[in-house]
Each structure stands twice: as C-alpha cells, then as structure tokens.
Design a protein around this motif. Structure first.
Motif, mmCIF file in Angstrom:
data_model
loop_
_atom_site.group_PDB
_atom_site.id
_atom_site.type_symbol
_atom_site.label_atom_id
_atom_site.label_comp_id
_atom_site.label_asym_id
_atom_site.label_seq_id
_atom_site.Cartn_x
_atom_site.Cartn_y
_atom_site.Cartn_z
ATOM 1 N N THR A 195 -4.778 17.738 -71.900
ATOM 2 C CA THR A 195 -4.887 16.873 -70.722
ATOM 3 C C THR A 195 -3.512 16.482 -70.192
ATOM 4 O O THR A 195 -2.544 16.391 -70.950
ATOM 5 C CB THR A 195 -5.672 15.589 -71.063
ATOM 6 N N ASN A 230 -6.378 15.377 -65.464
ATOM 7 C CA ASN A 230 -6.948 16.713 -65.495
ATOM 8 C C ASN A 230 -6.779 17.285 -66.901
ATOM 9 O O ASN A 230 -6.064 16.726 -67.739
ATOM 10 C CB ASN A 230 -6.242 17.595 -64.454
ATOM 11 N N GLY A 231 -7.446 18.407 -67.157
ATOM 12 C CA GLY A 231 -7.324 19.023 -68.468
ATOM 13 C C GLY A 231 -7.941 20.396 -68.452
ATOM 14 O O GLY A 231 -8.658 20.760 -67.518
ATOM 15 N N CYS A 232 -7.642 21.171 -69.479
ATOM 16 C CA CYS A 232 -8.235 22.501 -69.587
ATOM 17 C C CYS A 232 -8.410 22.846 -71.062
ATOM 18 O O CYS A 232 -7.855 22.204 -71.939
ATOM 19 C CB CYS A 232 -7.367 23.548 -68.888
ATOM 20 N N THR A 260 -3.819 22.295 -64.647
ATOM 21 C CA THR A 260 -3.180 21.533 -65.732
ATOM 22 C C THR A 260 -1.778 22.076 -66.017
ATOM 23 O O THR A 260 -0.866 21.312 -66.342
ATOM 24 C CB THR A 260 -4.039 21.619 -67.018
ATOM 25 N N PHE A 309 1.854 15.795 -72.137
ATOM 26 C CA PHE A 309 0.438 16.152 -72.266
ATOM 27 C C PHE A 309 -0.121 15.627 -73.580
ATOM 28 O O PHE A 309 0.637 15.282 -74.488
ATOM 29 C CB PHE A 309 0.226 17.672 -72.160
#
Lengths: 200, 200
Positions: free
Chosen positions: A17, A25-27, A52, A62
């Motif tokens: 994130t 946001n994040g992935c 991200t 992050f």
C-alpha cells in the motif's frame, strides 16, 4: 527455455500500500524479500503499469500487509484485479493507518512492515524498490499464504469455458480471439502473453 | 521492531553454484526471485562471507538448483554449513555440468536455472546479483521446499541441550559463553546475533 521451472520458485503474497495526498492505494505482489538483517531491509518489485508503483516512486514510502492462508479470493480480486486509477480501493475494506501515513489491511493478514525506499533498480517492465524497514509487527498467528497455496486453495477452480480464445492462468481473464498478440498484456493482472493458455 | 513479522515472509530454498578455474562451489540461499518475465530475469542475494559470492562476482555466471520437499537435511548441511574455502563441496555429491561450465545438483532438486549476471547491488553485508536466465528446466515434479517446510519437516528437532550459551536458530550452532557479542556472526551459517537464542 522450459517455463515450468519458474513455477518451482516459491513466493509469499502481499498487499503493498501507498499514500499520496488524499489518495490511498495498493496492489498485490509476490516479490517481497528480506534482503539484509543489518540493517533490516526488504525489496519489492512492482510492475510499472500499476498506479501503486507511481505512488511509491513519488513518495518513497510503502507498507506491506503479509497475506495469510485465511485471505479470501475477494481480497486478491480487490487489490489485484482493478486499478487505483479507476476506483478507490479503500471502499469496503477494513484498514488501519500507521504513523507513516500509509494504511495496512486487516483481514487475511498476519504481519505488517513499514518501509522507506533507499534505492530503486530499473528493470524495464518493473521497478525494484529496496527499502529500509522502519517498523514491523505480527498481527495473527495464521500461516502465510504462498503462491502455491493460492493456486491450490484460494483461486476458484476454472469454470467450463463458454468462451473461446485465450485464458490468463494468473487471474482468469479471457481474451476472445483466434490469435493472442505476442506483446499482449492482461488488462486485469498485467501478466504477459506467456501466462495465457488456449481454451477451446 | 517485532522480528516475528519477518518470519511471515515466504521463501523457497536453493543451492546456488558457481565455477572458477578448477573450482566448483555452491551455497544455500532463500533469496532467488523472478524479477521480470520479459526478459526472464532473476535475482539472488548472497552474503559476502560466502566463497560462492566471490566466485559469482568474478565470473558473472551461476546456476540455481531449486530444492524440493525431498531434499535431505544432509544437503543443507553439505552446501550450507561448511565453506568452499575449506572443502571441495563436489565430493560425495551427484551433479551434472551444463554448457555454461557450472554444475547443478541432482538429488532433492526439482528445477534448474542458468544465469548470467547483468547488475550487482551492494547491500553492505550482502550483494544482490540481478541476472538474465539463459536456460531453465524442470527435473522432477516434487513440490518445492519452502523455508517454512524446512523448519517444520527437514531440520531435526533440537536435542536437549547439554551445553550452556546461545544457539543459532537457523543451523543449531552453539556459542558457549555467557554473553553473545552483538556483532557475532554464526561461523557455520553466517547469520547474525539476532538469530541466536539463549539456552540454559
């Protein structure tokens, strides 16, 4: 080159994130690795097509939420199969914001790391971020989900195909066409043509 | 910092081999990761105290033998708990030499990759080698050994300690002394003081 060899590499699974301005946001990634102990330093490699990626590149900060075997397929779909360019990924999610301003996710997670980028390595399609771990803690005792566990136990079994074309073996996206372009990138999970197989 | 968080990261286990002059050597690592698919590129991070590290740095070529769940503890001891500076690690081992001049090991392995270093990242105690994969193939269908699997199923259960001092939780080496120096490095597996726990 026999690509089955690459399936023998083992990985964990993570939601990475980032936070920038008003945006969280994040992935999903499988590439978080502890690189050194003195100092505590991790690396994560992220596809440049991910939003991200750009947020981490600009902010240098992050968090990593380590996914456990209790993580649901919905978590992978939520963080992995849609883009923060289009949606606000914090909607419908239980999360917690840490002192570095970045959230971590609570459900299906067993540990969290906060990281500050020290160095970037440009790998063409991806950037590797090498980062100092500024904080780390466990949240649950559940075992971590490996990529092998995800494929065996979390990802739904493929349904009998009604469509013809090519299916992405990572996320299930179907390309409806006779010929899959060699440079095709899955619009859902960003994996290349080599991760697709033919469905009849 | 809660170090238990780092135990939640998942890894595979590998023998990384190198060749220089008349010398073959190798070491155990948990840090092989596929970094990009286009091109096929992996990274491996190796402690600078390992002789294999110096050989890869000088030759720019290495192979990865991916350890499977059938790997025996003897394999970990053989490649991980002794140095190529002191012994010839090819003695007593079944191996196969590939076109790049480097061997891979046969028993307890399910896949092999040949790699050519493109870039080095200096991480202080370690070097990360980023390398193009020049060949790759599977050798067995057995599942890959994860670090979690190794700790649960391959590493022998600790014996009741007869010695007092500090035990390395990675390899079982015992430091016999009241106070473990903060900068202590395990002479057997190169892990730092933070991986030791007190035995009474």
């Amino acid at each position: 080159m026999d690509n089955t060899a690459f399936f023998k590499l083992s990985y964990g699974l993570f939601v990475v994130t980032a936070h920038e301005g008003d945006k969280d946001n994040g992935c999903i990634t499988n590439t978080v690795v502890q690189q050194t102990i003195t100092p505590n330093r991790i690396s994560v490699t992220i596809n440049k097509n991910n939003y991200t990626h750009d947020m981490i590149k600009r902010t240098g900060v992050f968090n990593v939420s380590v996914l456990s075997e209790k993580a649901k397929f919905e978590t992978f779909k939520h963080w992995g199969f849609q883009s923060g360019k289009d949606v606000d990924k914090t909607v419908g999610i239980t999360y917690f914001r840490l002192e570095n301003g970045v959230i971590y996710i609570v459900d299906g997670v067993n540990a969290v790391m906060c990281a500050k980028v020290e160095q970037e390595v440009d790998l063409g399609t991806h950037t590797m971020f090498i980062a100092e771990v500024t904080d780390a803690f466990s949240t649950e005792e559940d075992s971590s989900a490996t990529y092998a566990f995800y494929h065996k136990n979390i990802k739904p079994a493929p349904q009998p195909a009604k469509k013809k074309g090519w299916i992405c073996t990572v996320c299930g996206y179907i390309y409806e066409g006779e010929v899959l372009p060699e440079d095709f990138i899955c619009p859902t999970c960003k994996h290349p043509a080599s991760d697709f197989k033919r469905i009849e």
